[in-house]
Motif scaffolding. Structure first.
Motif, PDB file in Angstrom:
ATOM      1  N   ASP A 149       0.833  -1.194   0.000  1.00 33.05           N
ATOM      2  CA  ASP A 149       0.000   0.000   0.000  1.00 33.05           C
ATOM      3  C   ASP A 149       0.875   1.253   0.000  1.00 33.05           C
ATOM      4  O   ASP A 149       1.944   1.287   0.620  1.00 33.05           O
ATOM      5  N   ASP A 150       0.424   2.274  -0.692  1.00 37.83           N
ATOM      6  CA  ASP A 150       1.102   3.561  -0.841  1.00 37.83           C
ATOM      7  C   ASP A 150       2.332   3.492  -1.740  1.00 37.83           C
ATOM      8  O   ASP A 150       3.098   4.458  -1.819  1.00 37.83           O
ATOM      9  N   ALA A 151       2.531   2.366  -2.432  1.00 33.58           N
ATOM     10  CA  ALA A 151       3.637   2.265  -3.381  1.00 33.58           C
ATOM     11  C   ALA A 151       3.197   2.830  -4.735  1.00 33.58           C
ATOM     12  O   ALA A 151       2.010   2.786  -5.098  1.00 33.58           O
ATOM     13  N   HIS A 152       4.148   3.355  -5.502  1.00 33.72           N
ATOM     14  CA  HIS A 152       3.846   3.874  -6.836  1.00 33.72           C
ATOM     15  C   HIS A 152       3.722   2.725  -7.825  1.00 33.72           C
ATOM     16  O   HIS A 152       4.528   1.776  -7.801  1.00 33.72           O
ATOM     17  N   VAL A 153       2.739   2.800  -8.684  1.00 34.24           N
ATOM     18  CA  VAL A 153       2.511   1.796  -9.716  1.00 34.24           C
ATOM     19  C   VAL A 153       2.344   2.499 -11.057  1.00 34.24           C
ATOM     20  O   VAL A 153       1.995   3.688 -11.122  1.00 34.24           O
ATOM     21  N   LEU A 154       2.599   1.770 -12.135  1.00 31.62           N
ATOM     22  CA  LEU A 154       2.427   2.284 -13.494  1.00 31.62           C
ATOM     23  C   LEU A 154       1.182   1.645 -14.092  1.00 31.62           C
ATOM     24  O   LEU A 154       1.050   0.412 -14.082  1.00 31.62           O
ATOM     25  N   VAL A 155       0.296   2.467 -14.600  1.00 31.43           N
ATOM     26  CA  VAL A 155      -0.956   1.985 -15.188  1.00 31.43           C
ATOM     27  C   VAL A 155      -0.954   2.357 -16.663  1.00 31.43           C
ATOM     28  O   VAL A 155      -0.739   3.515 -17.022  1.00 31.43           O
ATOM     29  N   ARG A 156      -1.212   1.366 -17.525  1.00 33.01           N
ATOM     30  CA  ARG A 156      -1.212   1.609 -18.965  1.00 33.01           C
ATOM     31  C   ARG A 156      -2.302   0.750 -19.606  1.00 33.01           C
ATOM     32  O   ARG A 156      -2.830  -0.182 -18.983  1.00 33.01           O
ATOM     33  N   ASP A 157      -2.623   1.057 -20.859  1.00 32.06           N
ATOM     34  CA  ASP A 157      -3.598   0.250 -21.595  1.00 32.06           C
ATOM     35  C   ASP A 157      -3.104  -1.195 -21.708  1.00 32.06           C
ATOM     36  O   ASP A 157      -1.911  -1.432 -21.927  1.00 32.06           O
ATOM     37  N   ALA A 158      -4.034  -2.141 -21.565  1.00 34.26           N
ATOM     38  CA  ALA A 158      -3.666  -3.551 -21.610  1.00 34.26           C
ATOM     39  C   ALA A 158      -3.081  -3.905 -22.982  1.00 34.26           C
ATOM     40  O   ALA A 158      -3.720  -3.687 -24.009  1.00 34.26           O
ATOM     41  N   LYS A 159      -1.878  -4.459 -22.982  1.00 41.48           N
ATOM     42  CA  LYS A 159      -1.217  -4.786 -24.247  1.00 41.48           C
ATOM     43  C   LYS A 159      -1.938  -5.905 -24.985  1.00 41.48           C
ATOM     44  O   LYS A 159      -2.089  -5.862 -26.206  1.00 41.48           O
ATOM     45  N   LYS A 160      -2.372  -6.927 -24.251  1.00 44.95           N
ATOM     46  CA  LYS A 160      -2.958  -8.091 -24.903  1.00 44.95           C
ATOM     47  C   LYS A 160      -4.439  -7.888 -25.217  1.00 44.95           C
ATOM     48  O   LYS A 160      -4.889  -8.114 -26.332  1.00 44.95           O
ATOM     49  N   ARG A 161      -5.200  -7.458 -24.215  1.00 44.52           N
ATOM     50  CA  ARG A 161      -6.649  -7.440 -24.363  1.00 44.52           C
ATOM     51  C   ARG A 161      -7.170  -6.153 -24.991  1.00 44.52           C
ATOM     52  O   ARG A 161      -8.336  -6.079 -25.360  1.00 44.52           O
ATOM     53  N   LEU A 162      -6.323  -5.151 -25.135  1.00 44.25           N
ATOM     54  CA  LEU A 162      -6.769  -3.912 -25.767  1.00 44.25           C
ATOM     55  C   LEU A 162      -5.985  -3.635 -27.037  1.00 44.25           C
ATOM     56  O   LEU A 162      -6.540  -3.572 -28.120  1.00 44.25           O
ATOM     57  N   GLN A 163      -4.664  -3.524 -26.929  1.00 43.96           N
ATOM     58  CA  GLN A 163      -3.870  -3.148 -28.094  1.00 43.96           C
ATOM     59  C   GLN A 163      -3.828  -4.267 -29.138  1.00 43.96           C
ATOM     60  O   GLN A 163      -4.230  -4.079 -30.293  1.00 43.96           O
ATOM     61  N   SER A 164      -3.361  -5.457 -28.747  1.00 40.32           N
ATOM     62  CA  SER A 164      -3.224  -6.550 -29.713  1.00 40.32           C
ATOM     63  C   SER A 164      -4.576  -7.025 -30.221  1.00 40.32           C
ATOM     64  O   SER A 164      -4.761  -7.287 -31.416  1.00 40.32           O
ATOM     65  N   LEU A 165      -5.548  -7.155 -29.315  1.00 46.63           N
ATOM     66  CA  LEU A 165      -6.872  -7.622 -29.720  1.00 46.63           C
ATOM     67  C   LEU A 165      -7.567  -6.615 -30.618  1.00 46.63           C
ATOM     68  O   LEU A 165      -8.299  -6.982 -31.546  1.00 46.63           O
ATOM     69  N   ALA A 166      -7.351  -5.324 -30.363  1.00 41.57           N
ATOM     70  CA  ALA A 166      -7.959  -4.304 -31.208  1.00 41.57           C
ATOM     71  C   ALA A 166      -7.427  -4.376 -32.629  1.00 41.57           C
ATOM     72  O   ALA A 166      -8.187  -4.258 -33.599  1.00 41.57           O
ATOM     73  N   LYS A 167      -6.120  -4.583 -32.783  1.00 39.24           N
ATOM     74  CA  LYS A 167      -5.543  -4.716 -34.122  1.00 39.24           C
ATOM     75  C   LYS A 167      -6.104  -5.937 -34.850  1.00 39.24           C
ATOM     76  O   LYS A 167      -6.432  -5.876 -36.042  1.00 39.24           O
ATOM     77  N   ALA A 168      -6.230  -7.058 -34.126  1.00 37.68           N
ATOM     78  CA  ALA A 168      -6.726  -8.284 -34.748  1.00 37.68           C
ATOM     79  C   ALA A 168      -8.178  -8.123 -35.197  1.00 37.68           C
ATOM     80  O   ALA A 168      -8.542  -8.520 -36.313  1.00 37.68           O
ATOM     81  N   ASN A 169      -9.023  -7.550 -34.351  1.00 36.78           N
ATOM     82  CA  ASN A 169     -10.424  -7.373 -34.724  1.00 36.78           C
ATOM     83  C   ASN A 169     -10.582  -6.346 -35.842  1.00 36.78           C
ATOM     84  O   ASN A 169     -11.471  -6.479 -36.691  1.00 36.78           O
ATOM     85  N   GLN A 170      -9.729  -5.329 -35.845  1.00 30.44           N
ATOM     86  CA  GLN A 170      -9.780  -4.340 -36.915  1.00 30.44           C
ATOM     87  C   GLN A 170      -9.435  -4.988 -38.247  1.00 30.44           C
ATOM     88  O   GLN A 170     -10.070  -4.714 -39.277  1.00 30.44           O
ATOM     89  N   ALA A 171      -8.428  -5.872 -38.245  1.00 30.14           N
ATOM     90  CA  ALA A 171      -8.030  -6.542 -39.479  1.00 30.14           C
ATOM     91  C   ALA A 171      -9.117  -7.492 -39.981  1.00 30.14           C
ATOM     92  O   ALA A 171      -9.268  -7.688 -41.188  1.00 30.14           O
ATOM     93  N   LYS A 172      -9.887  -8.073 -39.062  1.00 30.29           N
ATOM     94  CA  LYS A 172     -10.961  -8.995 -39.443  1.00 30.29           C
ATOM     95  C   LYS A 172     -12.251  -8.278 -39.809  1.00 30.29           C
ATOM     96  O   LYS A 172     -13.214  -8.905 -40.254  1.00 30.29           O
ATOM     97  N   GLY A 173     -12.286  -6.977 -39.594  1.00 33.87           N
ATOM     98  CA  GLY A 173     -13.505  -6.242 -39.874  1.00 33.87           C
ATOM     99  C   GLY A 173     -14.523  -6.267 -38.755  1.00 33.87           C
ATOM    100  O   GLY A 173     -15.659  -5.833 -38.940  1.00 33.87           O
ATOM    101  N   LEU A 174     -14.125  -6.754 -37.581  1.00 37.01           N
ATOM    102  CA  LEU A 174     -15.027  -6.808 -36.434  1.00 37.01           C
ATOM    103  C   LEU A 174     -14.915  -5.499 -35.665  1.00 37.01           C
ATOM    104  O   LEU A 174     -14.350  -5.437 -34.573  1.00 37.01           O
ATOM    105  N   TYR A 175     -15.470  -4.441 -36.240  1.00 37.23           N
ATOM    106  CA  TYR A 175     -15.276  -3.112 -35.672  1.00 37.23           C
ATOM    107  C   TYR A 175     -15.981  -2.949 -34.333  1.00 37.23           C
ATOM    108  O   TYR A 175     -15.561  -2.149 -33.500  1.00 37.23           O
ATOM    109  N   GLU A 176     -17.069  -3.719 -34.112  1.00 38.93           N
ATOM    110  CA  GLU A 176     -17.772  -3.614 -32.836  1.00 38.93           C
ATOM    111  C   GLU A 176     -16.994  -4.249 -31.696  1.00 38.93           C
ATOM    112  O   GLU A 176     -17.321  -4.042 -30.528  1.00 38.93           O
TER     113      GLU A 176
END
Length: 308
Positions: free
Chosen positions: A239-266
């Protein structure tokens, strides 16, 4: 889309969508819109502890509370590698500190950026279109409730531990045939061949105290007035330690690219998320939105409804 704490939820939802769209729509003087190929900067937060909350289905969720402490952008980094590729990053600093405890070198760095001295400075790799103006104050609205994030922190140190605690070895037999060796790790190497222990063998040793990443944690609520981010589950560190928060690499960045390439825009963004503040969620954007924004339940049906 979102459950917003206000007198008129539907009006607040429309307000949130239109405001984010206005800040994210590319114009002559505005930043470009978020795309699946974009990588945004992260934030530096302080882990305040764990608690529980209930979603709109009445399900109890364990959440970790992360708090921002005057998180500001101090530099934009662009480096050309030997192979002529470019490295882009945004340098973020957080947690104000007294001027007298800051080194002369860092005083000049913060003065050049136009921000007050900070305790922690970190760098987040981004894409060339995700640079943020120096001096920008980042807000909890940077992460939209419903999206997934990765949290990086130093895990709690456990000291010198045996193989059972450190590597989950099951130990030797606890009844017949073993004398005072129940928690032993067993044999560690052959006698003549190979005649040694291979490097990297799982044995007793120091446990914890290492940089660890908790992946794919769902943001369930944000509070922009207090700078709070509520993520589902636990994160590394004390508790009270500093942490780094970023967009999820697997479930947001990589998955978004894959769905975009497949045309699954939703399916490019998680359920209930229509857009992300780009290049970052600032304090100016937070002033135009409700103070508390909560994500809807990720369950399809209520767990208290009988199955048919």
């Amino acid at each position: 889309m979102f459950k917003l704490w206000s007198s008129s939820p539907s009006a607040s939802i429309r307000q949130f969508s239109s405001t984010v769209a206005k800040f994210a729509t590319p114009t002559k003087d505005a930043a470009p819109k978020w795309t699946p190929n974009s990588i945004r900067t992260g934030l530096i937060a302080r882990k305040r502890g764990m608690t529980s909350m209930y979603d709109d289905n009445g399900v109890r969720l364990p959440v970790t509370v992360l708090q921002l402490e005057n998180c500001q952008v101090t530099a934009n980094v662009k480096t050309v590698r030997p192979d002529q590729t470019e490295y882009h990053a945004v340098q973020v600093a957080a947690a104000d500190r007294p001027l007298k405890t800051t080194t002369a070198q860092m005083r000049g760095h913060f003065k050049k950026a136009g921000v007050s001295p900070k305790r922690i400075v970190k760098e987040f790799p981004v894409t060339p279109d995700a640079h943020v103006p120096i001096g920008t104050t980042l807000s909890a609205i940077h992460f939209v409730p419903g999206q997934y994030v990765d949290v990086v922190a130093k895990s709690i140190g456990k000291g010198f531990q045996g193989g059972m605690k450190r590597w989950n070895f099951k130990g030797l037999r606890a009844s017949h045939g073993v004398s005072v060796s129940h928690r032993s790790i067993g044999s560690t190497g052959g006698h003549q061949d190979p005649g040694r222990i291979w490097p990297g063998k799982k044995m007793a040793g120091r446990m914890g105290g290492e940089t660890t990443t908790a992946q794919n944690l769902r943001v369930v609520r944000i509070d922009t007035s207090l700078g709070l981010i509520f993520v589902k589950g636990c994160v590394p560190g004390v508790d009270d330690a500093h942490v780094l928060v970023r967009d999820a690499k697997k479930r947001l960045q990589s998955l978004a690219k894959a769905n975009q390439a497949k045309g699954l825009y939703e399916k490019v963004l998680p359920k209930g998320v229509t857009d992300l503040p780009f290049p970052a969620g600032t304090s100016e954007l937070a002033e135009t939105l409700p103070t508390i924004i909560e994500a809807p339940s990720d369950r399809v049906t209520s767990p208290f409804t009988p199955r048919e």
